[in-house]
Design an enzyme around this catalytic site. Structure first.
Site, PDB file in Angstrom:
ATOM      1  N   CYS A   1       2.351  15.965 -13.034  1.00 52.90           N
ATOM      2  CA  CYS A   1       3.482  15.526 -13.879  1.00 52.90           C
ATOM      3  C   CYS A   1       4.095  14.204 -13.433  1.00 52.90           C
ATOM      4  O   CYS A   1       4.978  13.684 -14.095  1.00 52.90           O
ATOM      5  CB  CYS A   1       4.557  16.615 -13.952  1.00 52.90           C
ATOM      6  SG  CYS A   1       5.556  16.754 -12.441  1.00 52.90           S
TER       7      CYS A   1
ATOM      8  N   HIS B   1       0.804  -1.226   0.000  1.00 53.58           N
ATOM      9  CA  HIS B   1       0.000   0.000   0.000  1.00 53.58           C
ATOM     10  C   HIS B   1       0.835   1.273   0.000  1.00 53.58           C
ATOM     11  O   HIS B   1       0.370   2.337   0.405  1.00 53.58           O
ATOM     12  CB  HIS B   1      -0.968  -0.006   1.197  1.00 53.58           C
ATOM     13  CG  HIS B   1      -2.011  -1.092   1.095  1.00 53.58           C
ATOM     14  ND1 HIS B   1      -2.806  -1.481   2.147  1.00 53.58           N
ATOM     15  CD2 HIS B   1      -2.388  -1.870   0.051  1.00 53.58           C
ATOM     16  CE1 HIS B   1      -3.623  -2.455   1.750  1.00 53.58           C
ATOM     17  NE2 HIS B   1      -3.380  -2.711   0.486  1.00 53.58           N
TER      18      HIS B   1
HETATM   19  P1  NAD Z   1      -6.471  -3.937   9.151  1.00 49.89           P
HETATM   20  O1  NAD Z   1      -7.533  -4.213   8.200  1.00 49.89           O
HETATM   21  O2  NAD Z   1      -5.112  -4.458   8.876  1.00 49.89           O
HETATM   22  O3  NAD Z   1      -7.035  -4.413  10.650  1.00 49.89           O
HETATM   23  C1  NAD Z   1      -6.341  -4.294  11.863  1.00 49.89           C
HETATM   24  C2  NAD Z   1      -6.393  -5.643  12.582  1.00 49.89           C
HETATM   25  O4  NAD Z   1      -5.461  -5.618  13.645  1.00 49.89           O
HETATM   26  C3  NAD Z   1      -7.752  -5.995  13.222  1.00 49.89           C
HETATM   27  O5  NAD Z   1      -8.157  -7.267  12.784  1.00 49.89           O
HETATM   28  C4  NAD Z   1      -7.457  -6.017  14.739  1.00 49.89           C
HETATM   29  O6  NAD Z   1      -8.180  -7.021  15.411  1.00 49.89           O
HETATM   30  C5  NAD Z   1      -5.990  -6.334  14.750  1.00 49.89           C
HETATM   31  N1  NAD Z   1      -5.258  -5.904  15.932  1.00 49.89           N
HETATM   32  C6  NAD Z   1      -5.531  -4.881  16.786  1.00 49.89           C
HETATM   33  N2  NAD Z   1      -4.583  -4.805  17.752  1.00 49.89           N
HETATM   34  C7  NAD Z   1      -3.687  -5.794  17.486  1.00 49.89           C
HETATM   35  C8  NAD Z   1      -2.492  -6.219  18.129  1.00 49.89           C
HETATM   36  N3  NAD Z   1      -2.016  -5.620  19.221  1.00 49.89           N
HETATM   37  N4  NAD Z   1      -1.829  -7.279  17.593  1.00 49.89           N
HETATM   38  C9  NAD Z   1      -2.294  -7.902  16.495  1.00 49.89           C
HETATM   39  N5  NAD Z   1      -3.422  -7.537  15.851  1.00 49.89           N
HETATM   40  C10 NAD Z   1      -4.111  -6.490  16.343  1.00 49.89           C
HETATM   41  O7  NAD Z   1      -6.220  -2.436   9.324  1.00 49.89           O
HETATM   42  P2  NAD Z   1      -7.241  -1.217   9.171  1.00 49.89           P
HETATM   43  O8  NAD Z   1      -7.006  -0.398  10.335  1.00 49.89           O
HETATM   44  O9  NAD Z   1      -8.590  -1.706   8.856  1.00 49.89           O
HETATM   45  O10 NAD Z   1      -6.661  -0.486   7.869  1.00 49.89           O
HETATM   46  C11 NAD Z   1      -7.015  -0.734   6.549  1.00 49.89           C
HETATM   47  C12 NAD Z   1      -5.885  -0.257   5.634  1.00 49.89           C
HETATM   48  O11 NAD Z   1      -5.175   0.908   6.113  1.00 49.89           O
HETATM   49  C13 NAD Z   1      -4.802  -1.294   5.510  1.00 49.89           C
HETATM   50  O12 NAD Z   1      -4.150  -1.133   4.306  1.00 49.89           O
HETATM   51  C14 NAD Z   1      -3.899  -0.877   6.621  1.00 49.89           C
HETATM   52  O13 NAD Z   1      -2.648  -1.486   6.571  1.00 49.89           O
HETATM   53  C15 NAD Z   1      -3.845   0.623   6.435  1.00 49.89           C
HETATM   54  N6  NAD Z   1      -3.364   1.264   7.697  1.00 49.89           N
HETATM   55  C16 NAD Z   1      -2.016   1.236   7.941  1.00 49.89           C
HETATM   56  C17 NAD Z   1      -1.529   1.708   9.150  1.00 49.89           C
HETATM   57  C18 NAD Z   1      -0.034   1.623   9.386  1.00 49.89           C
HETATM   58  O14 NAD Z   1       0.754   1.759   8.450  1.00 49.89           O
HETATM   59  N7  NAD Z   1       0.378   1.375  10.633  1.00 49.89           N
HETATM   60  C19 NAD Z   1      -2.404   2.204  10.124  1.00 49.89           C
HETATM   61  C20 NAD Z   1      -3.791   2.262   9.825  1.00 49.89           C
HETATM   62  C21 NAD Z   1      -4.236   1.748   8.606  1.00 49.89           C
HETATM   63 ZN    ZN Z   2       4.514  18.244 -11.037  1.00 52.77          ZN
END
Ligand code: NAD
Ligand code: ZN
Length: 246
Positions: free
Chosen positions: A130, A119
Site C-alpha cells: 500500500c 540512496h
Molecule cells: P563505495 O562504492 O562508496 O566504496 C567505498 C570506497 O571507500 C572505496 O573506494 C574505498 O577505497 C574507500 N575507503 C575505504 N576506507 C576509507 C576511508 N577510511 N576513508 C576514505 N575512503 C575509504 O561503497 P560500497 O561499499 O561499494 O557500497 C556501494 C553502495 O552501498 C553505495 O551506495 C554505498 O553508499 C552503500 N553503502 C552504504 C553504507 C553506509 O551507509 N555507511 C555502507 C555500505 C554500503
Molecule cells: Zn500496507
C-alpha cells in the site's frame, strides 16, 4: 597528505561554492563496513547480492536480518572527524550541500543540515503493497516487519542496485553539482551510477574536483587533486589548517 591538506584549505578559504559527495568510505572509521569489506558473520553472503529487489523477493527474512544487523552496527557507531569537519564547514559557509550515497544518517548526526540522501535511509521503510511509510529508531524485533495498515511486507527504505534514485534527491544533487565551483569527493569508489556521474557534471561546469580515498578510483585521473588518505585523518588536517574546531 600534509601538503594537499594545506592546498585544499587554501582553496576553501576563498569560499567557492563547495559541495561534497560521500560514499561508504567516509563511515569506515566509524566502524561501518563498506560492501567490499568482509565481515565475519555475513562472510558467506555477498552484500551487493542482498541489496537487490530480487534478493528481497526471494528471501525477505534474510534481507531484513541483514538490515537489522546493519541497523545495530550503525546505531552503535558515532560520526567521525570527517563527518564533523564537513558539518563545521557547512556552519561557516564553506560547504553548501552534502550529497551522500550512505544510508547511515551519520552526516545528520554530526550536524550537517543540507544533506541529500541519494540512496535513502536505513531508518525508513515502506509497505510494498500500500506504500505506507514509517521510520525506525531501532531494528524491528520481528523480521520481516509487516504493515500495520494492510498486513503487507515492509521493505527497507533504501535504494537497491538496479533501482532508480528518488527523483527529488537526484534533481537536487544534479542542481548542486551544476552550481558547484568545487566538489569534494570523499570515500566513494566512484563506480555506482548514477551517483558517480555527479563529479563529471560538476567538472563540465568548471568545478575543481578534490578526491579523498586511500585507493585510486576511475575518477582519480579526472580530479584536480586526488589524495591517497583516510577521510577522518585528512579532513582533520584540513580543519586544522582552517583553524576549525572539531
Ligand atoms: P563505495 O562504492 O562508496 O566504496 C567505498 C570506497 O571507500 C572505496 O573506494 C574505498 O577505497 C574507500 N575507503 C575505504 N576506507 C576509507 C576511508 N577510511 N576513508 C576514505 N575512503 C575509504 O561503497 P560500497 O561499499 O561499494 O557500497 C556501494 C553502495 O552501498 C553505495 O551506495 C554505498 O553508499 C552503500 N553503502 C552504504 C553504507 C553506509 O551507509 N555507511 C555502507 C555500505 C554500503
Ligand atoms: Zn500496507
Amino acid at each position: 597528505m600534509e601538503q594537499e591538506a594545506v592546498k585544499v584549505a587554501e582553496l576553501l578559504k576563498a569560499k567557492p561554492y563547495t559541495i561534497v559527495l560521500t560514499g561508504a568510505g567516509i563511515s569506515v572509521e566509524s566502524g561501518i563496513p563498506t560492501f567490499r569489506d568482509r565481515d565475519g558473520l555475513w562472510r558467506k553472503y555477498e552484500p551487493s547480492k542482498l541489496a537487490t529487489p530480487e534478493a528481497f523477493k526471494a528471501n525477505p527474512k534474510l534481507v531484513w536480518e541483514w538490515y537489522a544487523w546493519r541497523m545495530n552496527t550503525i546505531a552503535k557507531a558515532e560520526p567521525n572527524d570527517a563527518h564533523k569537519v564537513l558539518a563545521s564547514m557547512e556552519e561557516r559557509g564553506m560547504v553548501r550541500a552534502v550529497v551522500t550515497q550512505n544510508v547511515d544518517g551519520l552526516h545528520q548526526r554530526a550536524g550537517s543540515s543540507n544533506v541529500i540522501e541519494l540512496h535513502g535511509s536505513i531508518w525508513s521503510a515502506r509497505c510494498v503493497s500500500c506504500g505506507w511509510t514509517t521510520t525506525f529508531t531501532a531494528p524491528p524485533e520481528v523480521v520481516p516487519p509487516r504493515c500495520p495498515m494492510c498486513g503487507g511486507l515492509l521493505r527497507p527504505g533504501v535504494i537497491w542496485f538496479g533501482e532508480p534514485l528518488p527523483e527529488r534527491a537526484w534533481a537536487m544533487a544534479y542542481e548542486e553539482a551544476s552550481r558547484a565551483e568545487m566538489m569534494l569527493v570523499v570515500g566513494t569508489s566512484a563506480i555506482v551510477y548514477p551517483a558517480a556521474h555527479l563529479p563529471y557534471v560538476a567538472k563540465s561546469m568548471g568545478a575543481k574536483i578534490i578526491e579523498v580515498n586511500p585507493e585510486p578510483t576511475p575518477l582519480t585521473p579526472h580530479a584536480d587533486i586526488s589524495v591517497r588518505a583516510k577521510a577522518a585523518a585528512f579532513m582533520g588536517l584540513v580543519a586544522r589548517n582552517l583553524s576549525l574546531p572539531l
